[in-house]
Scaffold this motif. Structure first.
Motif, PDB file in Angstrom:
ATOM      1  N   PHE A  50     -18.244  59.118 -75.709  1.00 14.92           N
ATOM      2  CA  PHE A  50     -18.495  58.223 -74.585  1.00 14.92           C
ATOM      3  C   PHE A  50     -18.912  59.039 -73.369  1.00 14.92           C
ATOM      4  CE2 PHE A  50     -17.196  56.183 -70.660  1.00 14.92           C
ATOM      5  CZ  PHE A  50     -17.690  54.899 -70.803  1.00 14.92           C
ATOM      6  N   ASP A  51     -19.997  58.640 -72.717  1.00 15.67           N
ATOM      7  CA  ASP A  51     -20.524  59.382 -71.571  1.00 15.67           C
ATOM      8  C   ASP A  51     -21.128  58.369 -70.600  1.00 15.67           C
ATOM      9  OD1 ASP A  51     -21.836  60.960 -69.726  1.00 15.67           O
ATOM     10  OD2 ASP A  51     -22.649  62.357 -71.203  1.00 15.67           O
ATOM     11  N   PRO A  52     -20.501  58.168 -69.429  1.00 13.95           N
ATOM     12  CA  PRO A  52     -20.994  57.141 -68.495  1.00 13.95           C
ATOM     13  C   PRO A  52     -22.141  57.603 -67.615  1.00 13.95           C
ATOM     14  CG  PRO A  52     -19.039  58.190 -67.599  1.00 13.95           C
ATOM     15  CD  PRO A  52     -19.264  58.804 -68.964  1.00 13.95           C
ATOM     16  N   ARG A  53     -22.625  58.819 -67.801  1.00  6.69           N
ATOM     17  CA  ARG A  53     -23.628  59.373 -66.879  1.00  6.69           C
ATOM     18  C   ARG A  53     -25.033  58.896 -67.264  1.00  6.69           C
ATOM     19  NH1 ARG A  53     -22.611  65.490 -67.736  1.00  6.69           N
ATOM     20  NH2 ARG A  53     -22.784  64.691 -69.854  1.00  6.69           N
ATOM     21  N   ASP A  54     -25.502  57.900 -66.541  1.00  5.01           N
ATOM     22  CA  ASP A  54     -26.821  57.333 -66.814  1.00  5.01           C
ATOM     23  C   ASP A  54     -27.916  58.196 -66.194  1.00  5.01           C
ATOM     24  OD1 ASP A  54     -25.775  55.145 -68.189  1.00  5.01           O
ATOM     25  OD2 ASP A  54     -25.457  54.038 -66.326  1.00  5.01           O
ATOM     26  N   GLY A  55     -29.153  57.901 -66.561  1.00  6.39           N
ATOM     27  CA  GLY A  55     -30.302  58.595 -65.997  1.00  6.39           C
ATOM     28  C   GLY A  55     -31.188  59.147 -67.088  1.00  6.39           C
ATOM     29  N   ASP A  56     -32.417  59.465 -66.687  1.00 10.82           N
ATOM     30  CA  ASP A  56     -33.392  60.003 -67.637  1.00 10.82           C
ATOM     31  C   ASP A  56     -33.479  61.507 -67.498  1.00 10.82           C
ATOM     32  OD1 ASP A  56     -34.086  57.456 -68.555  1.00 10.82           O
ATOM     33  OD2 ASP A  56     -35.485  57.183 -66.886  1.00 10.82           O
ATOM     34  N   PRO A  57     -33.450  62.236 -68.603  1.00 15.23           N
ATOM     35  CA  PRO A  57     -33.604  63.686 -68.522  1.00 15.23           C
ATOM     36  C   PRO A  57     -35.034  64.044 -68.147  1.00 15.23           C
ATOM     37  CG  PRO A  57     -33.644  63.007 -70.810  1.00 15.23           C
ATOM     38  CD  PRO A  57     -33.341  61.768 -70.000  1.00 15.23           C
ATOM     39  N   LEU A  58     -35.177  65.233 -67.602  1.00 10.62           N
ATOM     40  CA  LEU A  58     -36.516  65.694 -67.263  1.00 10.62           C
ATOM     41  C   LEU A  58     -37.272  66.048 -68.531  1.00 10.62           C
ATOM     42  CD1 LEU A  58     -35.407  67.978 -64.336  1.00 10.62           C
ATOM     43  CD2 LEU A  58     -36.807  65.937 -64.111  1.00 10.62           C
ATOM     44  N   PRO A  59     -38.553  65.734 -68.615  1.00  9.87           N
ATOM     45  CA  PRO A  59     -39.339  66.182 -69.766  1.00  9.87           C
ATOM     46  C   PRO A  59     -39.492  67.688 -69.727  1.00  9.87           C
ATOM     47  CG  PRO A  59     -40.771  65.249 -68.104  1.00  9.87           C
ATOM     48  CD  PRO A  59     -39.362  64.981 -67.649  1.00  9.87           C
ATOM     49  N   ARG A  60     -39.499  68.341 -70.886  1.00  9.56           N
ATOM     50  CA  ARG A  60     -39.469  69.792 -70.903  1.00  9.56           C
ATOM     51  C   ARG A  60     -40.524  70.397 -71.801  1.00  9.56           C
ATOM     52  NH1 ARG A  60     -36.427  71.038 -67.548  1.00  9.56           N
ATOM     53  NH2 ARG A  60     -35.301  69.248 -66.879  1.00  9.56           N
ATOM     54  N   ASP A  61     -40.999  71.584 -71.414  1.00 11.93           N
ATOM     55  CA  ASP A  61     -41.698  72.461 -72.342  1.00 11.93           C
ATOM     56  C   ASP A  61     -40.625  73.161 -73.158  1.00 11.93           C
ATOM     57  OD1 ASP A  61     -44.275  71.906 -71.435  1.00 11.93           O
ATOM     58  OD2 ASP A  61     -44.037  73.297 -69.754  1.00 11.93           O
ATOM     59  N   ARG A  62     -41.026  74.091 -73.991  1.00 12.23           N
ATOM     60  CA  ARG A  62     -40.028  74.821 -74.787  1.00 12.23           C
ATOM     61  C   ARG A  62     -39.379  75.937 -73.997  1.00 12.23           C
ATOM     62  NH1 ARG A  62     -39.474  74.173 -80.005  1.00 12.23           N
ATOM     63  NH2 ARG A  62     -38.898  76.348 -80.304  1.00 12.23           N
ATOM     64  N   GLY A  63     -39.785  76.146 -72.778  1.00 10.15           N
ATOM     65  CA  GLY A  63     -39.156  77.157 -71.944  1.00 10.15           C
ATOM     66  C   GLY A  63     -38.106  76.536 -71.044  1.00 10.15           C
ATOM     67  N   ASN A  64     -37.850  77.189 -69.912  1.00  9.83           N
ATOM     68  CA  ASN A  64     -36.822  76.724 -68.995  1.00  9.83           C
ATOM     69  C   ASN A  64     -37.386  75.866 -67.873  1.00  9.83           C
ATOM     70  OD1 ASN A  64     -34.993  78.212 -70.420  1.00  9.83           O
ATOM     71  ND2 ASN A  64     -35.173  80.028 -69.141  1.00  9.83           N
ATOM     72  N   ARG A  65     -38.728  75.776 -67.781  1.00  7.02           N
ATOM     73  CA  ARG A  65     -39.355  75.112 -66.644  1.00  7.02           C
ATOM     74  C   ARG A  65     -39.629  73.643 -66.928  1.00  7.02           C
ATOM     75  NH1 ARG A  65     -43.061  76.681 -62.561  1.00  7.02           N
ATOM     76  NH2 ARG A  65     -42.979  74.988 -61.049  1.00  7.02           N
ATOM     77  N   PRO A  66     -39.211  72.745 -66.039  1.00  4.70           N
ATOM     78  CA  PRO A  66     -39.522  71.333 -66.253  1.00  4.70           C
ATOM     79  C   PRO A  66     -41.030  71.112 -66.284  1.00  4.70           C
ATOM     80  CG  PRO A  66     -37.871  71.617 -64.539  1.00  4.70           C
ATOM     81  CD  PRO A  66     -38.403  72.969 -64.858  1.00  4.70           C
ATOM     82  N   ARG A  67     -41.495  70.338 -67.241  1.00  2.65           N
ATOM     83  CA  ARG A  67     -42.924  70.074 -67.381  1.00  2.65           C
ATOM     84  C   ARG A  67     -43.392  69.205 -66.210  1.00  2.65           C
ATOM     85  NH1 ARG A  67     -43.148  66.945 -71.854  1.00  2.65           N
ATOM     86  NH2 ARG A  67     -43.173  68.722 -73.261  1.00  2.65           N
ATOM     87  N   GLY A  68     -44.516  69.614 -65.618  1.00  4.00           N
ATOM     88  CA  GLY A  68     -45.145  68.788 -64.603  1.00  4.00           C
ATOM     89  C   GLY A  68     -44.483  68.841 -63.241  1.00  4.00           C
ATOM     90  N   THR A  69     -43.490  69.725 -63.025  1.00  5.15           N
ATOM     91  CA  THR A  69     -42.864  69.813 -61.713  1.00  5.15           C
ATOM     92  C   THR A  69     -43.262  71.117 -61.049  1.00  5.15           C
ATOM     93  OG1 THR A  69     -40.884  70.856 -62.618  1.00  5.15           O
ATOM     94  CG2 THR A  69     -40.867  68.475 -62.450  1.00  5.15           C
ATOM     95  N   THR A  70     -43.395  71.085 -59.757  1.00  4.30           N
ATOM     96  CA  THR A  70     -43.778  72.284 -59.020  1.00  4.30           C
ATOM     97  C   THR A  70     -42.764  72.635 -57.961  1.00  4.30           C
ATOM     98  OG1 THR A  70     -45.061  70.930 -57.483  1.00  4.30           O
ATOM     99  CG2 THR A  70     -46.244  71.868 -59.369  1.00  4.30           C
ATOM    100  N   GLY A  71     -41.643  71.947 -57.945  1.00  9.89           N
ATOM    101  CA  GLY A  71     -40.639  72.225 -56.937  1.00  9.89           C
ATOM    102  C   GLY A  71     -41.000  71.599 -55.606  1.00  9.89           C
ATOM    103  N   MET A  72     -40.168  71.862 -54.623  1.00  4.84           N
ATOM    104  CA  MET A  72     -40.371  71.330 -53.279  1.00  4.84           C
ATOM    105  C   MET A  72     -41.205  72.320 -52.480  1.00  4.84           C
ATOM    106  SD  MET A  72     -37.365  70.237 -50.601  1.00  4.84           S
ATOM    107  CE  MET A  72     -36.843  68.831 -51.580  1.00  4.84           C
ATOM    108  N   THR A  73     -42.167  71.837 -51.742  1.00  6.14           N
ATOM    109  CA  THR A  73     -42.986  72.718 -50.921  1.00  6.14           C
ATOM    110  C   THR A  73     -42.178  73.220 -49.737  1.00  6.14           C
ATOM    111  OG1 THR A  73     -43.808  70.984 -49.459  1.00  6.14           O
ATOM    112  CG2 THR A  73     -45.018  71.365 -51.531  1.00  6.14           C
ATOM    113  N   VAL A  74     -42.688  74.284 -49.089  1.00  4.66           N
ATOM    114  CA  VAL A  74     -42.017  74.835 -47.922  1.00  4.66           C
ATOM    115  C   VAL A  74     -41.921  73.785 -46.822  1.00  4.66           C
ATOM    116  CG1 VAL A  74     -42.228  76.521 -46.062  1.00  4.66           C
ATOM    117  CG2 VAL A  74     -42.575  77.230 -48.435  1.00  4.66           C
ATOM    118  N   GLU A  75     -43.008  73.055 -46.606  1.00  3.39           N
ATOM    119  CA  GLU A  75     -42.998  72.045 -45.547  1.00  3.39           C
ATOM    120  C   GLU A  75     -42.014  70.929 -45.858  1.00  3.39           C
ATOM    121  OE1 GLU A  75     -44.347  72.250 -42.563  1.00  3.39           O
ATOM    122  OE2 GLU A  75     -44.854  74.274 -43.254  1.00  3.39           O
ATOM    123  N   GLU A  76     -41.945  70.516 -47.128  1.00  2.00           N
ATOM    124  CA  GLU A  76     -40.952  69.510 -47.515  1.00  2.00           C
ATOM    125  C   GLU A  76     -39.541  70.060 -47.323  1.00  2.00           C
ATOM    126  OE1 GLU A  76     -43.373  67.074 -51.017  1.00  2.00           O
ATOM    127  OE2 GLU A  76     -42.280  68.921 -51.509  1.00  2.00           O
TER     128      GLU A  76
END
Length: 809
Positions: free
Chosen positions: A136-162
């Motif tokens: 049983f696990d009450p933690r809802d939400g969608d996992p991030l899509p992934r490549d086979r490495g450690n980096r989330p696919r399609g994400t670039t992080g937050m910009t400096v200005e953001e």
């Protein structure tokens, strides 16, 4: 002595339950209520047993707020359902087929997790039981899509200005406290900020705690020790005529007590991942680590300004000193950079250097800034405005710092600088060294001679050689660091691979802070980095520090994620209060004691423990006190205080046998693995090995000494009840406590002496007298058990196992 068969049942009837409630017993035994259990029961098991375990051992490397190694995300139900590179991690109902269980069992052909050491058997059992009953696990939400490495696919992080728009990077706003009409809540700005937020949310604050509750809370929070019965009586008498003045006098006295530095020093040592061995299979003793521990305690007791406290730990070897002792103290402070878990046997020495830099950088970031820089070692941070170039800009400063003494040795070691000795000792050591040199020459000559008396002469010379070497202990040393001869910028490591070098990155701080360090030629940049962090205009350091102090005193930070400020951390539940505390900290000269004093004297701190308010069920607005379990050291120390056996000797080396050995000697492993924890000094001074801890520390959630820990987990597991029932230390101290009350109150007529003894025992252990029903049950138990130490010992042990002993109210 004969004891009735029902004596255990009678003890339990005293109302001092070991676990405290029916569900607590289930959670402690790592056994949920079964498939027919309620959702509430299953969620309680998950939140009290499973979630803290995952947080402790898994989420740094398998969550959206840290790395997502192997593509596996364990901070959401959908994460383990989706699985990582090797497929789903959990098969509900089938622990034996679940990769997660196989990994934590370290089974053949499965990854060994956690990689830094196996879970305890009861922790593995928690995961097995959870999965066996459906996971049983009450933690809802969608996992991030992934490549086979450690980096989330399609994400670039937050910009400096953001990133510059993040709440935590905004300048402090020291706004005027709101107007409050309730005089009880208008004495201090802290209370006015809390009361205004509560009023806006429709929350009614709990009443104030009584003075008997308050003195125990204050004593434990400020010194980590319980009040003596006589101290309670004096405080209650004082408070009867002048309630606020009595609290002020108590707090001022405890802030001046050396035990304050020991208590708050322990908080800091959690952050500094303080340990006295390197850990791993071939663990090495850090036999000089105690010098860092003692420096922390002394600095806190002296109320050293935080900018100096910070600078000494990052760059003490580079700071001016006005005396030899001050120089030694500054060198000891740099132990902060040395005491991490290091694999000194790593044969790729360049990799070892960068692993040390990574560990230092990650620790520094979490402790002072509430930032996880380690996530940007291999790629731009997926969520925070920290790039891989930012990481290497900071790493260049630490890579320009030498932490290893000889980086080419098969087994490396740390830098140990000799310390000054008394003149007579130094003179004798010089004479011994001269004679040893002469003896070495004579032995060599004797071995080359053909005379008949050569063997006897060699034996005599070697005996003299041994006697001289044994005459004095090894010269005292201190663990420290130093700048490299040629400090330089470091190259970006592509995907974090040491040998895959990219362009050089100029040393500095992350771009999001908008600052540039001016590093003099020939300097590493550590001193400049420390000055930047200690600048009063820095937006993060005072917020992070003030939030830690609030957490230490109330049990929860205004920012609950005390080690994670920013996009991946929690937001403050009362932003004006946090900025007020941070500004107050700066205005007070960045000293700890004035801030602690203000918080402890507030009406907010003095609130009673009360049922949840529906408008604020998690008490995020701090309108009532939290019931807080004592930590492992407080439990052990309170047992020793009640027994009258606590040794208050402070400071110094406490590892038996360590003084005489070289740190790389194989005897180091023998000492650690076979160590018997039988001293009775404060728990702060119990040897802090990485591979072996005091049994009570193991079960009562001692901080993970491999990482900076700002908030310890709090669990309820069966091993805790078993330890309080069976641990030889607890049994021996319970006997000592029973013998103490027998000695302090001589035999009287009839039941009068025993009644006084019960009263005394309750006050020594629980800091309160027994209720009428508790007194009656205790006296009945003593009569049935025949009295004497054979009866008082189990009574004391039952009190040690009680909820009232283990918790602050």
């Amino acid at each position: 002595m004969h004891r009735p068969a029902n004596h255990v049942a009678r003890l339990l009837a005293l109302g001092v339950a070991v676990i405290g409630c029916a569900w607590g017993a289930r959670a402690a035994a790592a056994e949920p209520p079964g498939d027919d259990g309620t959702t509430a029961d299953r969620e309680t098991f998950f939140t009290t047993a499973v979630a803290p375990l995952l947080e402790r051992h898994c989420l740094d490397c398998h969550s959206a707020t840290g790395e997502i190694n192997g593509g596996l995300q364990l901070d959401l139900r959908a994460g383990w359902q989706q699985g990582g590179d090797s497929g789903p991690a959990i098969v509900p109902g089938k622990p034996g087929e679940s990769l997660l269980v196989r990994a934590v069992r370290w089974e053949q052909n499965a990854p060994e997790m956690p990689p830094d050491g196996r879970l305890a058997a009861d922790e593995v059992a928690i995961l097995e039981t959870w999965i066996r009953h459906g996971a049983f696990d009450p933690r809802d939400g969608d996992p991030l899509p992934r490549d086979r490495g450690n980096r989330p696919r399609g994400t670039t992080g937050m910009t400096v200005e953001e990133g510059k728009g993040l709440w935590c990077l905004q300048p402090l706003v020291a706004g005027a406290p709101p107007e409050v009409t309730d005089p009880e809540w208008s004495h201090d700005p802290i209370d006015r900020f809390v009361h205004a937020a509560a009023t806006a949310a429709g929350v009614v604050p709990a009443p104030a705690a009584g003075p008997a509750v308050l003195i125990r809370r204050i004593r434990q929070d400020l010194t980590g020790l319980p009040p003596a019965p006589e101290e309670i009586d004096a405080f209650l008498a004082d408070a009867a005529g002048d309630p606020r003045g009595a609290v002020e006098r108590l707090v001022d006295r405890l802030l001046a007590d050396p035990a304050f530095g020991e208590r708050f020093g322990r908080h800091w040592l959690d952050l500094a991942r303080f340990a006295e061995s390197s850990g791993g299979g071939r663990t090495l003793l850090f036999k000089d680590a105690w010098r860092y521990r003692d420096w922390v305690i002394e600095a806190i007791n002296a109320d050293m300004p935080f900018d100096r406290f910070l600078a000494a730990q990052l760059a003490g070897d580079l700071l001016p000193a006005d005396s030899p002792q001050a120089r030694e103290d500054l060198l000891a402070a740099t132990g902060f950079l040395v005491l991490g878990p290091t694999n000194y046997e790593e044969q790729d020495k360049q990799q070892l250097r960068m692993d040390i830099v990574d560990e230092q950088l990650d620790t520094m970031g979490k402790v002072f800034l509430g930032q996880s820089f380690g996530c940007a070692r291999c790629h731009d941070h997926a969520f925070e405005p920290i790039t891989q170039a930012d990481y290497h800009a900071l790493a260049g400063i630490l890579a320009s710092t030498q932490t290893l003494f000889n980086e080419t040795d098969n087994v490396a070691r740390w830098i140990a600088v000799p310390l000054a000795e008394p003149e007579a000792v130094a003179a004798r050591r010089t004479a011994i060294d001269t004679e040893l040199g002469d003896l070495t020459r004579q032995i060599k000559e004797a071995k080359g001679a053909a005379a008949d008396d050569a063997p006897a002469r060699i034996k005599a010379l070697e005996a003299r050689q041994k006697a001289l070497r044994d005459e004095l202990p090894p010269r005292p040393t201190v663990m420290t660091v130093r700048d490299r001869a040629e400090p330089a910028d470091t190259a970006l490591r592509v995907r974090g691979v040491e040998k895959n070098r990219g362009p050089l990155v100029p040393r500095g701080v992350p771009a999001v802070f908008g600052n540039a360090l001016v590093i003099p030629t020939g300097a590493s940049g550590r001193r400049e980095l420390a000055a930047w962090l200690g600048d009063p205009g820095h937006p993060l350091v005072p917020r992070v520090t003030a939030n830690r102090v609030w957490h230490w005193l109330t049990g929860r930070g205004i920012v609950a994620s005390v080690d994670a400020f920013g996009a991946t951390g929690d937001t403050p539940t009362n932003p004006p209060l946090l900025d007020h505390l941070a500004a107050r900290f700066l205005a007070g000269g960045e000293r700890l004691k004035p801030l602690v004093r203000a918080i402890v004297l507030s009406r907010t701190y003095a609130g009673a423990v009360a049922p949840p308010d529906p408008a604020d069920p998690d008490n995020r607005l701090f309108t009532r006190a939290r019931r807080r379990r004592l930590d492992a050291e407080q439990i052990r120390d309170a047992i020793l205080v009640a027994a009258g056996t606590l040794d208050r000797t402070s400071g110094g080396l406490t590892i038996r046998g360590a003084r005489e050995i070289d740190a790389n000697d194989t005897a180091a492993q023998t000492i650690e693995y076979g160590y018997v924890f039988d001293d009775t000094r404060r728990s702060l001074y119990v040897p802090a090995f990485r591979n072996r801890r005091h049994p009570l520390f193991e079960v009562f959630d001692f901080a993970d000494v491999n990482v900076a820990t700002g908030a310890r987990p709090v669990s309820t597991v069966a091993a805790q009840a078993l330890a309080l029932a069976n641990d030889p230390f607890v049994v021996a101290q319970a006997r000592a406590a029973g013998e103490r009350v027998l000695a302090e109150i001589p035999d009287g007529e009839g039941e009068g002496a025993d009644e006084q003894r019960v009263e005394r025992l309750y006050r020594l252990v629980l800091s309160r007298p027994p209720s009428s029903s508790e007194r009656a049950l205790a006296l009945e138990f003593l009569r049935d058990s025949g009295g004497g130490s054979e009866a008082f010992a189990p009574l004391a042990q039952a009190l040690f196992a009680s909820i009232d002993f283990r918790n602050l109210w």
